[in-house]
Design a protein around this motif. Structure first.
Motif, PDB file in Angstrom:
ATOM      1  N   ARG A 102       0.832  -1.223   0.000  1.00 57.40           N
ATOM      2  CA  ARG A 102       0.000   0.000   0.000  1.00 57.40           C
ATOM      3  C   ARG A 102       0.856   1.259   0.000  1.00 57.40           C
ATOM      4  O   ARG A 102       0.521   2.244  -0.657  1.00 57.40           O
ATOM      5  CB  ARG A 102      -0.882   0.033   1.249  1.00 57.40           C
ATOM      6  N   GLU A 103       1.924   1.222   0.782  1.00 54.45           N
ATOM      7  CA  GLU A 103       2.809   2.398   0.827  1.00 54.45           C
ATOM      8  C   GLU A 103       3.441   2.632  -0.549  1.00 54.45           C
ATOM      9  O   GLU A 103       3.511   3.763  -1.017  1.00 54.45           O
ATOM     10  CB  GLU A 103       3.896   2.226   1.899  1.00 54.45           C
ATOM     11  N   LEU A 104       3.879   1.541  -1.201  1.00 57.46           N
ATOM     12  CA  LEU A 104       4.481   1.675  -2.541  1.00 57.46           C
ATOM     13  C   LEU A 104       3.461   2.241  -3.521  1.00 57.46           C
ATOM     14  O   LEU A 104       3.782   3.060  -4.385  1.00 57.46           O
ATOM     15  CB  LEU A 104       5.007   0.322  -3.036  1.00 57.46           C
ATOM     16  N   ALA A 124       6.731  11.269   2.468  1.00 58.66           N
ATOM     17  CA  ALA A 124       6.434  10.666   3.780  1.00 58.66           C
ATOM     18  C   ALA A 124       6.085   9.182   3.603  1.00 58.66           C
ATOM     19  O   ALA A 124       6.523   8.328   4.381  1.00 58.66           O
ATOM     20  CB  ALA A 124       5.284  11.417   4.450  1.00 58.66           C
ATOM     21  N   GLU A 125       5.300   8.865   2.558  1.00 61.94           N
ATOM     22  CA  GLU A 125       4.887   7.473   2.318  1.00 61.94           C
ATOM     23  C   GLU A 125       6.100   6.603   1.972  1.00 61.94           C
ATOM     24  O   GLU A 125       6.172   5.436   2.363  1.00 61.94           O
ATOM     25  CB  GLU A 125       3.852   7.384   1.192  1.00 61.94           C
ATOM     26  N   MET A 126       7.068   7.184   1.270  1.00 61.57           N
ATOM     27  CA  MET A 126       8.280   6.429   0.937  1.00 61.57           C
ATOM     28  C   MET A 126       9.053   6.086   2.211  1.00 61.57           C
ATOM     29  O   MET A 126       9.574   4.975   2.360  1.00 61.57           O
ATOM     30  CB  MET A 126       9.161   7.230  -0.013  1.00 61.57           C
ATOM     31  N   LYS A 127       9.087   7.016   3.144  1.00 65.15           N
ATOM     32  CA  LYS A 127       9.758   6.756   4.428  1.00 65.15           C
ATOM     33  C   LYS A 127       9.028   5.665   5.205  1.00 65.15           C
ATOM     34  O   LYS A 127       9.661   4.850   5.875  1.00 65.15           O
ATOM     35  CB  LYS A 127       9.857   8.049   5.247  1.00 65.15           C
ATOM     36  N   HIS A 128       7.687   5.648   5.093  1.00 65.26           N
ATOM     37  CA  HIS A 128       6.919   4.582   5.747  1.00 65.26           C
ATOM     38  C   HIS A 128       7.289   3.224   5.137  1.00 65.26           C
ATOM     39  O   HIS A 128       7.529   2.261   5.871  1.00 65.26           O
ATOM     40  CB  HIS A 128       5.406   4.798   5.579  1.00 65.26           C
ATOM     41  N   ALA A 129       7.300   3.169   3.804  1.00 64.64           N
ATOM     42  CA  ALA A 129       7.618   1.906   3.112  1.00 64.64           C
ATOM     43  C   ALA A 129       8.984   1.400   3.573  1.00 64.64           C
ATOM     44  O   ALA A 129       9.152   0.208   3.886  1.00 64.64           O
ATOM     45  CB  ALA A 129       7.612   2.113   1.598  1.00 64.64           C
ATOM     46  N   ASP A 138       3.074   5.830  15.398  1.00 61.78           N
ATOM     47  CA  ASP A 138       3.624   7.039  14.779  1.00 61.78           C
ATOM     48  C   ASP A 138       3.130   7.171  13.327  1.00 61.78           C
ATOM     49  O   ASP A 138       2.673   8.240  12.902  1.00 61.78           O
ATOM     50  CB  ASP A 138       5.158   6.978  14.843  1.00 61.78           C
ATOM     51  N   ILE A 139       3.192   6.071  12.576  1.00 65.32           N
ATOM     52  CA  ILE A 139       2.746   6.101  11.177  1.00 65.32           C
ATOM     53  C   ILE A 139       1.241   6.390  11.108  1.00 65.32           C
ATOM     54  O   ILE A 139       0.793   7.181  10.280  1.00 65.32           O
ATOM     55  CB  ILE A 139       3.112   4.785  10.435  1.00 65.32           C
ATOM     56  N   LEU A 140       0.481   5.760  12.007  1.00 62.27           N
ATOM     57  CA  LEU A 140      -0.974   5.953  12.025  1.00 62.27           C
ATOM     58  C   LEU A 140      -1.343   7.430  12.215  1.00 62.27           C
ATOM     59  O   LEU A 140      -2.231   7.948  11.528  1.00 62.27           O
ATOM     60  CB  LEU A 140      -1.592   5.091  13.133  1.00 62.27           C
ATOM     61  N   GLN A 155       0.366   9.934  11.298  1.00 66.14           N
ATOM     62  CA  GLN A 155       0.634  10.625  10.032  1.00 66.14           C
ATOM     63  C   GLN A 155      -0.440  10.333   8.985  1.00 66.14           C
ATOM     64  O   GLN A 155      -0.841  11.214   8.227  1.00 66.14           O
ATOM     65  CB  GLN A 155       2.006  10.224   9.496  1.00 66.14           C
ATOM     66  N   GLU A 156      -0.920   9.067   8.945  1.00 65.57           N
ATOM     67  CA  GLU A 156      -1.969   8.715   7.962  1.00 65.57           C
ATOM     68  C   GLU A 156      -3.269   9.456   8.283  1.00 65.57           C
ATOM     69  O   GLU A 156      -3.986   9.883   7.375  1.00 65.57           O
ATOM     70  CB  GLU A 156      -2.225   7.200   7.919  1.00 65.57           C
ATOM     71  N   GLU A 157      -3.539   9.638   9.569  1.00 63.79           N
ATOM     72  CA  GLU A 157      -4.739  10.403   9.956  1.00 63.79           C
ATOM     73  C   GLU A 157      -4.606  11.849   9.494  1.00 63.79           C
ATOM     74  O   GLU A 157      -5.573  12.466   9.047  1.00 63.79           O
ATOM     75  CB  GLU A 157      -4.966  10.305  11.468  1.00 63.79           C
TER      76      GLU A 157
HETATM   77 FE   LIG Z   1       2.059   5.790   4.761  1.00 67.39          FE
END
Ligand SMILES: [Fe+2]
Ligand SMILES: [Fe+2]
Length: 147
Positions: free
Chosen positions: A24-26, A57-62, A128-130, A132-134
């Motif tokens: 999903r992040e990718l 930000a999503e790339m950092k999550h992945a 922490d990621i959650l 950010q997604e919110e």
């Molecule tokens: Fe993300």
């Protein structure tokens, strides 16, 4: 190369969920990046910077999730879930709101599973990621209302 065995042992189910998260992040990395490139109009101008910074930000999550999965000897997927760029700004924002909702649901599930597995580190990471997604969900919902 021999790997050091992790102290924490987690379930196969949690590892599968981590790979779902990576896919999903990718997806959203590419989706938001191409939306950033293909914006149009005055409103698009206002949105393009947000798309770029959220894509990063999503790339950092992945990357962070893949590090965690690899620590447990899992192999991070290279396949994103289906990417939907859209053509109009409204279409783009509506899709992004849905994808952030999906991420929020999945990450709550991961937090619950990691808690059950006694894996505090994954819990802390996903809390922490959650957050950010919110925040992304809030940004895209606000933008969608204004289009
Ligand atoms: Fe993300
Ligand atoms: Fe997000």
């Amino acid at each position: 190369m021999a790997r050091i065995r992790p102290v924490t042992k987690v379930s196969k189910e949690l590892l599968g969920l981590l790979n779902d998260a990576i896919a999903r992040e990718l997806q959203v990395v590419v989706q938001y990046m191409w939306q950033h490139v293909q914006w149009s109009g005055v409103k698009g101008f206002a949105v393009k910077e947000a798309l770029q910074s959220i894509a990063i930000a999503e790339m950092k999550h992945a990357e962070a999730i893949a590090e965690r999965l690899y620590y447990f000897d899992g192999v991070p997927t290279t396949k994103p879930t289906p990417i939907f760029v859209g053509t109009t700004l409204k279409e783009m924002m509506a899709q992004n709101v849905k994808d952030e909702e999906g991420a929020i649901k999945l990450y709550k599930k991961i937090i619950a599973k990691a808690t059950a597995d006694g894996d505090e580190t994954t819990v802390l990471m996903f809390e922490d990621i959650l957050r950010q997604e919110e925040d992304h969900h809030d940004t895209f919902s606000t933008l969608l209302e204004d289009i």
